[in-house]
Structure formats: C-alpha cells, structure tokens
Design an enzyme around this catalytic site. Structure first.
Site, mmCIF file in Angstrom:
data_model
loop_
_atom_site.group_PDB
_atom_site.id
_atom_site.type_symbol
_atom_site.label_atom_id
_atom_site.label_comp_id
_atom_site.label_asym_id
_atom_site.label_seq_id
_atom_site.Cartn_x
_atom_site.Cartn_y
_atom_site.Cartn_z
ATOM 1 N N GLY A 465 17.114 -33.947 -3.016
ATOM 2 C CA GLY A 465 16.879 -33.184 -1.791
ATOM 3 C C GLY A 465 18.143 -32.636 -1.175
ATOM 4 O O GLY A 465 18.103 -31.985 -0.135
ATOM 5 N N GLY A 702 27.975 -35.327 2.132
ATOM 6 C CA GLY A 702 26.688 -35.985 2.380
ATOM 7 C C GLY A 702 26.685 -37.025 3.476
ATOM 8 O O GLY A 702 25.642 -37.295 4.073
ATOM 9 N N GLU A 703 27.837 -37.637 3.757
ATOM 10 C CA GLU A 703 27.814 -38.762 4.682
ATOM 11 C C GLU A 703 28.637 -38.575 5.945
ATOM 12 O O GLU A 703 28.471 -39.311 6.913
ATOM 13 C CB GLU A 703 28.258 -40.029 3.938
ATOM 14 C CG GLU A 703 27.267 -40.407 2.873
ATOM 15 C CD GLU A 703 27.848 -41.330 1.820
ATOM 16 O OE1 GLU A 703 27.359 -42.455 1.710
ATOM 17 O OE2 GLU A 703 28.777 -40.924 1.109
#
Ligand code: FAD
Ligand code: SF4
Lengths: 738, 331
Positions: A465, A702-703
């Site tokens: 995703g 992403g983080e």
C-alpha cells in the site's frame, strides 16, 4: 541520472486493480478443495492446560481434524530471528501445555467450512491450572533487567551526564509513559497453505516473503527451493507483518494433516492477542542546560515490557544521543517480562515512543528558560552525528525548521500558554523534531529485456500500500530511459529475487537500488555484447564509448548508427536478456550516519471547560533525500501523521491487569481517528542531496511521518492550556483534572 | 455461534408474540446490530430469532394530542432525518445522529436502540465474571478497568452504563413505550421502562417475557427551540458517550418555566435528573443556576478507580448544555 519519471507525483499503478477488486490479497485465492482452520485461544494468561477435551467438537459435522499440543505433528525450530527467518516467538506453536499469554493458541480445528470450524472450536472444553498474571509496568514487584538491542543497534552514552546534570543551571526531570498499541491493519493476518508432495506454497499476508520462506523451510525440514511464499498485496503491514506469527506454520501444518489446501484468517480479536503489539513504556528524562539554552546533560532511561520467553526492545532511547549536540548523554533501557505475546516492530519502532519524550522535554526546557522552541533546537543543532562522531550523509533539518515555521505561521504563536483564545476555545501551537534512521538492507532484483524492447523487473518485495510498484516502475523506466508503459514490475513472490523485509522505511533504498542496479547491469551486458558482435554497428568499439540515453543506444566512435533496445536484441540474435543485481546492506564500516529528519507543527483547539482537544492544523516539513514519487511520498507522511495523532490522543490496547486479557479487542473500542478528527495535513518535502545511501539518493520516508507527532500535539496542548501531559494517549481526563 | 431457528413475522404484533411463545428461548431481532454481535461473542445464545424488522408501520405519524408515534421498526436514520422530528424534537434528532455510524443507523431500529445492551468490556468477554450476563458470577468491572462505567444508579452487583444516546433524548422528552404482550397492550412511561441494576442487573427493563415493543410515542413538545444534546466522547464520532446531556428549557423571556435534563454515559439507565430540573424551574437563566443544577444532578455520584473524572466532566457538560439550550435553537 534521467529524471523523466522519478520524483513525479504519479498515481498508484495498481489503483485500478484495487478498486475493481482484482488485486488479490492472501485470503482471496480460490483453490480447489480448500478447507478452513480456526485457532482456539487460551482463556488464561499464565499457567497450564490441565486437560483439553475435543470429543464433542470432533463430532461436529464437517470437522476434518483437531490438533492440540497432545497430537501435534513435529515441527523444527525456524532458527534465529536474525538468520533470515521471519519467525517471531521462540516457543513453537502448540509445543506443550504451558500458557504464557491470554489467547495463546491451544488448539486448531480444520473443517470443511469456516462455520463448522468456528462452531467446533466453541465446543472444545479446556481445564486450566491457573497462575497469577504478571502485567503492567506499574507493578514494582516485577524484576527489571537491562535490555540488549535486537537489531544490532544500541544507543550509546557519552561523557558524564549524571555529574553534569547535577551542576547544570537549569534542571528538568520528569516521567513519561506510553501504552500498548496494536497495528490493526485493515487486512487481517492470513495464510493459505498448499502442499504438493514435499513442496509447499503459502499465500501469506507478509512484509517479508523471503523470510517466511526461510522459516517454513526450517520448520518443516525441507529444502528452501521447495517453499514458495506469495504475498503480492498486503493490506497494511506497519511492521506487524514483518515477522512470521504462529498461524503461518500452523496453516502449513494443517494443510499437511488435511492433505488439502487450508486457509487461516485471524479474527479481529486474534489481531490483538496473537500478533505482536507495541510495548508499553515508562521513561524518565532529565535535562540539564545553561540558562541560554545550551544543553549540558541528557539522561534518558526507562523500561518497556516484553514476553515471558522472548526479548523485544522498544528502543525509545535510540535517537537521543544523536539528536542534539550535547556533550553528556546517558541512555539506558530495561525490560520486564509480562504475560503478553512478544511485542514487535510498529511504525518507527523506538522513535515513535522515544522522540515524543525528548521533544516534549525540550519544549519544557524552552518554556522554563523563556526561549522559542525552534531557537532552542537550533542552539543545540548537531551538524555532525555527536553519537558516532562522524558526518551525517545529509541533514537539512535546519531548513525543515525554517520552511515549516514560515509556512505554518509559527511566529503567530502566543508565547505564554493559555492566552490565545478564539471563539471560546483555547488555541495552542506546538512543534517537534522528527527523526528516523535511514537504512539500506541487502536486496536482490532481476531485470529482463524482452524482444519488443520492454522491461520486466522482479523482486519478492510485496506491495503493502506504500506505492512500491509505482516507484519501482518509475525507477526502472528512468534507468532504461524508456516510457513507463515499457516497464513492468512483478513483486511479492519468492520465485523472484529475494527482497529484505519491507520495513525500516528502506524498500526504496534497498529494492529500489537493486532495480536500478539490475537495469544498469542489462545496459552493461548489452554494451559488452554489442561491441563483440560482428553484426553490430558498434562492433569493435570500446565499452565506454557506448551510451544509453532516452531509450537509444549510441556509440561515440560510430556516430552514424543508433539502436533501440529491441533492435539491439535483434542484432544480437537474442529473444531476451537477463540480469541480476545485489544491493549490499549499508552498515558498519560506513563513515557517515544516515538519518531522515523533519519538523512537525500542530495547532490545537481545546475547550477550556470540557477539555475536548481537536487538532485544527498540521504541517510537516521533512527530508528524505531524493523524492521518488511526490504523491506517494506525501501520502506516507500524511499517513504517519494521522497515526501520530492517533497515538497522541486515542490509541491504546487496554489489558485487564488481573486476567491479562485485552478488553478492547475490536475496532469499536480500540479507537483510531475518524475523518472528523483529522485536519488538512500540509506536507513539505524539503530538498536535500543524499550521496551516500545509494545511487538513487533516496533516504526513505515511511516512518518519519509518525515520529515526533505526539510531542507536537502535546506541546500544542501545553501552549493552549499551560497543562503538560506526560502520558500517551492524552485523554480528556488528563487535561480536565490536571 | 450456536445454531438457531429464524422466523420473520410481518403481519401483526400478536402473531410475533405468538411465534415467540411457541419457540424456545426466543428473542426478537430488529436491525440486528446489537444482538448479532452479542451472539457472535456468545453473550446471548438464543435458540430462535423472531425477525420483527418489517413488522408494523416503520414510519412516524402524528397523534391527536400534538405528539407523534414512532414505529418500533423505524430506522434510526429515518427518525433522525424526519422533518417533524427535526422541527419539533431536535434533541432527539441530534441524539440519534450522534450515535454509532451512518451504516449502523441505517440498520438500527427504534425498539432495538431502546433495548441495546451495555458495552461493558466484561459483559462482552465470556471469560470474565459478570452478574448481568451470568447472575451471581460477580462483577469484574467493579475492581477492573472501569473508565467507561457508571457513576449514577450503580449497585454492588453492576456498574455498567446504558449506552444509548437516543434513550437519553427520549427520557428527556417523556416518551411512552407501546407494547403488545401475552396479556395484551400496554403503555409504559420511558422513565419507568429501564431498570436499575440493584440486585438483578440481568433484568434491564419492564418488558415481560416475549413482550414486544410496537411503537414509541412522544407527547406534544414542551420545548423545541431551547434544547441541546451534547455528547462528549473519545473521538469526534463513532464512539460511545463518556458523558452526554439532553437538556430542554421552556423559557419565558429570561425565565425558566420548566426544564428537562437527562444524562447518558454516566448512569446505569437513561438518567433523568429530576431534582436538578426542580432547581431550574422558575429561575432566571444564569450560570449559577445551571451550576446549582449540575451539582444537584451529580450529588449521588459514586465513582470507581478509573471514572472519577466523569463527575467533573458531567457537571461541566450540564452547564454547557443548559447554556446552549438557553441561547439557541438546535436543529
Ligand atoms: C460499533 C457500534 C457503535 C455504536 N455506537 C453507538 C452510539 O454511539 N450511540 C448509541 O446510542 N448506540 C450506538 N450503537 C448501538 C446501536 O445504536 C444499536 O446497536 C442499535 O440501536 C440496536 O438496534 P437494532 O435494531 O439493530 O437492535 P437489535 O440488535 O436487532 O436488537 C437489540 C435488542 O432489542 C430487542 N428487540 C429488537 N426489536 C424489538 C422489539 N420490537 N420489541 C422487543 N424487543 C426488541 C432484541 O431482542 C435485542 O435484544 C453502536 C453499535 C455499534 C455496533
Ligand atoms: S458492570 Fe455489570 S455488565 Fe459489567 S461486569 Fe459488572 S455486572 Fe457485568
């Protein structure tokens, strides 16, 4: 480097597949003769199964077999977590009668239909020998022991923080806590297993197909080549699907016993009990500084919980020694063993829990010395990594502060808390630094040039995703200099080149660089062959005279000729050309530290009587090296921010401390934000040149979106109300009663 | 989930009652948004379900006395969006819209909402002790995690809240429940319908065995313009109330002729704060009067380990709701 597609905000290529239901998730593969397995969990959290009676359940129509610890076929150990196996708990599933956490599997029912299996599961009678539950960091009777790192990373102390703290002009010390959280991906964990003789295929909702393959091969004592793990699409991973939890080998075991394909899908309740959560933490921070804001000492220590038989460290001190130029830093972490399943990685493990503490504490300091929070951070700006004493590979955090503050209107912040009112509400602005280590794991990818001049890149990494398919296709297209529709990226299958766990914000830097490398390897081979082939117009030229640009192959020594990829293959008399590439892990021996940075800004509104908090505005200015896809990149940051707001204000897995059972095991009572809780989130991707982490110049994003968000919110609440809340989630009563 | 029989009755209420009497351990089912969850969790284990979701008039009609009658099967979303309800009983429309989610409100029936059961974690978890689920087994909430639990109307047997928003408004509006049972038809004032837990927390309302709710009647409105439904919860929507307040004022100039005040999220049944209403009656609008009413409404509060904050929160919510009601018309 060609820049046709990289960086563009392209929409996800698999979007149409997803909205038309054609993208298959692991529980959605129709298979002939499939049967269903349901896992039965323990009612108690500590003790033993005294007896388990399955006779009634076995008589249920449609039941094929019930497996308990008493009749479980043998399984071997999947080996160590660091050995390339994506396993989790050390104890094997259904190993013996011992119970270490509520919901731990005690039986598995295989039946013709899901309903039969569920019904039979309810008819299993269990007697327990119960032991007292051990739970909760507040429980001072539980032994604490020093934590070791699990990923080879450990935060390093320096100087003499205790002594310097004692001497500091300004001293601040406080305790912070965070509660347990569960990933609660929309797609539950699910595995479908099929045996063909000694060959095993598993459709698994996994961030790490190659690791699951390794683990299963070891557990079933079969050669690695006999195992295929397919994980094309994952409906959210967030670290929770990076390990192989016990239902995976149990699906394979059940399929072997039933001699038919078996599907297991965890229930939403099992999503709380049987897969790891984020540990609870209790942290103490002490900051010593000069009145002018110069940091003299930071002490950051605390405890997190782990399972009875396994260690997991939520490394909340991981960024502390790196984040600011402070000469004396003391970090230490302890663990306690409790009756819970092994905790695990959850988006920005360590940073999400730790940065909230250091960034809140800095806000406390800024207030105490009457200094602007950004000025305080700039005063102690680390131009090089003070922990490892080496340069950062790239760091544009100062620009993040500057651009973020400007776009957000930071200068409009009221300095003294509780003084900004609008429409009967208290308004507060808060900011915090975001950081997350930038990593690169070892990764392989393959590339193939087809006769029609199109390219196929492959890697076992799944699409979870995040936009991997799109980004890999962009990378492939730019590498080869061809349009997007000439490039296909196939993913999520261990028949393809092995990718590392899709985690650590490292897929672009790992798999992306491998895709780039594989494309370059194709070009290299083409060049070599074209100068060696007699029929080639470039015959006899030297390798470095061959140039690849915009899909055309030219040679500086033979300027009259020009080939495209398809005609090059034809000249060589080949139908296709294959190449592989291995990206090395980026680790020890490096002379640079690699981190992503950013700054979060929040505006909150607090009802002065009712203590209701609503987040009105949010802005993140982040760096991630070179941006691969502006749209998916911003989406990653926004998703992280939403989760950060959730962590700040709502999310908590609530345990009954007597029974060890999770109380809010459903999305009705495990609160995450609804649309109305989330404002517009403005994301600025601050340009930055990253030269060390790989050819692509990307650092991973992403983080970074989540780390620091709770601090920005808590700091904004302080600015609005003058109330400093040091526990997460911040509940209405925390503000109401403080 | 256990096997059960299923019958849909769509002709008369009497036929439904007869069907329920013929089937062992029968339960009615409306929208099923509560009972199915409870069955999946093995909290309720009916042998038969009698589906009444298409029984009777699912709409709203006016009564000769100026009120309305809402069919038992009327969906929450239908009632909330009905013109008459919006115009004459905005507090009910607000309460309904603050509950659950659009999807759930499209399924949930008026009767089912009134009969929805508590969200107490321990009630839902069959491995826990719960007097409501299993009389005499104990109450794990009493010394457990009881943040969501009641501070009013509790007993030493049970401290669970009644979770409905709709019921708080209904209570404030002096609704009347119409039923059909083996003994014929009955009308039960809303305020007497739900029972305190006392020694029998498993008995939650005044219904006899197999008695069916056919409609809920609202008398002519006492107040329209000056009302408020205020719900405080852990997120902006899709969460049960920590505290909710339904307030209605019958004003004449700055004076309160009559008042209605009901609380949700804090009590074991939809809670009418009758004494507080008395304090408000005849007084001029002022913060002090509202504060006095709030004090009175919470006078009997008894708190537990995690829910003491509800006293303060409820007081402030009452003051706010009364202030809004005294100023505005909500629709
Ligand atoms: C996730 C979630 C969130 C929710 N949030 C809220 C919220 O914020 N606020 C709120 O108020 N509610 C909330 N609800 C509850 C919701 O309002 C109820 O589930 C719903 O109103 C029940 O109506 P129903 O018709 O589906 O009832 P059913 O589930 O069909 O029935 C409920 C009970 O009523 C009985 N019954 C039904 N009809 C009759 C009848 N005619 N006569 C006699 N007995 C009958 C049934 O036997 C059963 O015991 C939530 C529910 C869920 C699942
Ligand atoms: S509060 Fe009531 S419903 Fe909850 S456990 Fe106790 S008895 Fe059961």
């Amino acid at each position: 480097m060609s820049n046709e597609f990289i960086g563009k905000g392209l929409s996800r290529l698999e979007g149409p597949l997803k909205v038309t239901g054609k993208a298959r998730y692991s529980a959605e593969f129709p298979l002939k003769g499939i049967c269903y397995a349901v896992l039965v969990g323990s009612a108690i959290s500590a003790g033993r199964v005294r007896s388990i009676n399955t006779s009634k359940a076995e008589k249920t129509a449609g039941v094929i077999k019930i497996i308990t610890h008493e009749n479980r076929p043998p399984l071997s150990s999947p080996g160590d977590r660091l050995s390339g196996s994506a396993n989790s708990e050390k104890r094997l599933p259904l190993q013996d009668a011992e119970i270490n956490y509520a919901g731990q599997y005690i039986a598995l029912v295989i039946a013709e239909t899901l309903q039969s299996a569920q019904h039979a599961a309810e008819l299993i009678e269990v007697n327990y020998d119960k032991q007292p539950t051990v739970l909760g960091l507040k429980n001072k009777n539980i032994d604490r022991f020093p934590a070791k790192s699990q990923m080879g990373e450990i935060a390093k102390s320096r100087g003499d923080a205790k002594a310097e703290y004692g001497k500091a002009e300004v001293k601040l010390e406080s305790k912070y806590t965070t509660e347990a959280q569960n990933h609660n991906q929309m797609e539950p964990h699910a595995s479908t297993a099929i045996w063909d003789g000694d060959k095993l295929t598993v459709y698994d909702a996994s961030q790490y197909p190659a690791g699951v393959r390794n683990g299963l091969a070891k557990m079933f004592n079969i050669p690695l080549e006999n195992v295929r793990v397919v994980s094309h699409f994952v409906g959210g991973g967030f670290g929770g699907k990076g390990n192989m939890w016990q239902h995976v080998p149990l699906a394979a075991l059940a399929a072997r016993v039933a001699r038919r394909p078996v599907k297991i899908v965890l229930s939403r309740k099992q999503m709380f009990n049987n897969v790891g959560n984020r540990s609870e933490t209790e942290q103490r921070i002490a900051i010593g500084a000069n009145k002018d804001g110069t940091l003299k000492a930071i002490i950051h220590e605390g405890v997190s919980d782990t399972a009875m038989k396994d260690d997991f460290v939520e490394q909340f001190t991981i960024s502390t020694p790196m984040l600011y130029a402070c000469p004396n830093v003391d970090v230490a972490q302890e663990l306690v063993r409790v009756n819970k399943i092994l905790p695990t990685y959850m988006r920005a493990p360590g940073e999400a829990t730790g940065v909230w503490v250091i960034e809140s504490a800095l806000d406390e300091l800024a207030h105490a010395i009457n200094m602007d929070p950004i000025e305080l951070r700039m005063k102690n700006y680390a131009h090089q990594d003070p922990e490892k004493e080496r340069p950062f590979s790239s760091k544009a955090l100062d620009k993040c502060y500057q651009i973020g503050a400007e776009k957000f209107g930071w200068s409009k912040r009221y300095k003294s808390p509780g003084t900004n009112k609008r429409g009967g509400k208290l308004i507060g602005l808060g900011m915090a630094t975001a950081t997350r280590g930038a990593k690169r794991f070892g990764a392989k990818a393959s590339a193939r040039l087809n006769a029609d001049g199109s390219f196929l890149f492959r890697s076992s990494t799944p699409e979870q995703g995040t936009g991997s398919i799109t980004v890999m296709t962009q990378i492939g297209a730019d590498c080869m200099g061809v349009p997007l529709n000439k490039v296909t990226f196939e993913h999520g299958d261990t028949n393809f080149a092995a990718a590392p766990v899709a985690a650590g914000s490292a897929t672009v830097s790992s798999v992306g660089n491998a895709v780039w490398g594989a494309g370059k390897a194709i070009q290299k081979e083409l060049a070599e062959k074209l100068i060696a082939e007699k029929k080639s117009p470039f015959f006899g030229a030297s390798k470095d005279q061959i140039e690849f640009k915009d899909g055309a192959i030219t040679c500086s020594a033979k300027t009259k000729s020009k080939l495209d990829y398809a005609s090059a293959l034809k000249v060589l008399g080949q139908k296709s050309l294959d190449a592989k590439f291995d990206t090395d892990p980026f680790e020890k021996g490096q002379d640079h530290s690699t981190h992503g940075f950013g700054a979060h800004f929040a505006e909150v509104e607090v009802d002065p009587d009712l203590a209701i908090v609503s987040v009105k505005r949010f802005l993140s200015a982040v760096t991630c090296g070179r941006v691969m896809n502006e749209k998916t990149c911003k989406a990653q940051v926004q998703g992280g921010v939403i989760w950060g707001i959730s962590q700040a204000l709502m999310e908590s897995t609530i345990f009954d401390e007597r029974s060890g059972r999770v109380l809010n095991r459903g999305l009705d009572e495990y609160h995450i934000p609804v649309n109305a809780d989330i404002p517009e989130i403005e994301v600025h991707l601050v340009p930055e040149e990253e030269k060390h982490l790989g050819a692509l110049g990307a650092k991973g994003v992403g983080e970074i979106g989540i780390a620091g968000v709770p601090a920005a919110i808590a700091n904004a609440i302080f600015n609005a109300t003058g109330k400093r809340i040091r526990r997460l989630p911040i509940r209405i009563e925390d503000i109401l009663l403080s | 989930m256990k096997l059960f029989s299923y019958n849909k009755i769509s002709d008369t209420p009497q036929a439904a009652v007869a069907s329920a009497s013929q089937h062992p351990n029968a339960h009615y089912i409306g929208g099923g948004t509560n009972i199915i969850d409870l069955m999946k969790n093995m909290v309720m284990i009916p042998d038969s379900l009698i589906d009444v979701s298409e029984l009777g008039d699912p709409g709203i009609r006016s009564t000769s006395s100026g009120g309305i009658i809402i069919g038992a099967a009327a969906k929450n979303s239908y009632v909330a969006n009905h013109r008459t309800v919006r115009d004459k009983y905005p507090v009910l429309a607000r309460a309904l819209l603050s509950g659950a989610s659009p999807q759930l409100r499209n399924m949930a029936s008026t009767a089912g909402n009134a009969l929805q059961r508590t969200r107490c974690f321990y009630f839902y978890d069959t491995a826990s002790a719960c007097n409501k689920r299993e009389p005499g087994s104990g109450c794990d909430a009493m010394h457990g995690y009881n943040r969501m639990h009641a501070i009013l109307g509790t007993s030493d047997q049970c401290i669970a809240t009644h979770p409905s928003d709709m019921c708080v408004a209904m209570s404030c509006l002096d609704a009347i429940i119409h039923t059909v049972g083996k003994a014929g038809e009955r009308k039960i004032p809303f305020i007497d319908f739900h029972k305190l837990p006392e020694k029998t927390p498993h008995i939650e309302n005044a219904l006899q065995e197999n008695e069916l709710i056919t409609a809920i009647e609202l008398p002519a409105p006492l107040f329209t313009d000056s009302s408020c439904y205020l719900k405080i919860r852990d997120r902006a929507s899709y969460a049960f109330a920590l505290v909710s307040v339904a307030a209605g004022l019958d004003l004449s100039g700055g004076q309160i002729r009559n008042a209605r005040l009901a609380l949700g999220g804090v009590a074991t049944k939809p809670w009418r704060a009758v004494e507080a209403e008395e304090i408000l009656k005849g007084k001029n609008i002022s913060q002090d009067v509202f504060a006095a009413a709030a004090e009175s409404a919470l006078k009997q509060a008894k708190t537990f380990e995690h829910n003491a904050f509800k006293v303060e929160l409820a007081k402030k919510a009452i003051i706010r709701a009364l202030a809004i009601a005294s100023r505005s018309r909500q629709s």
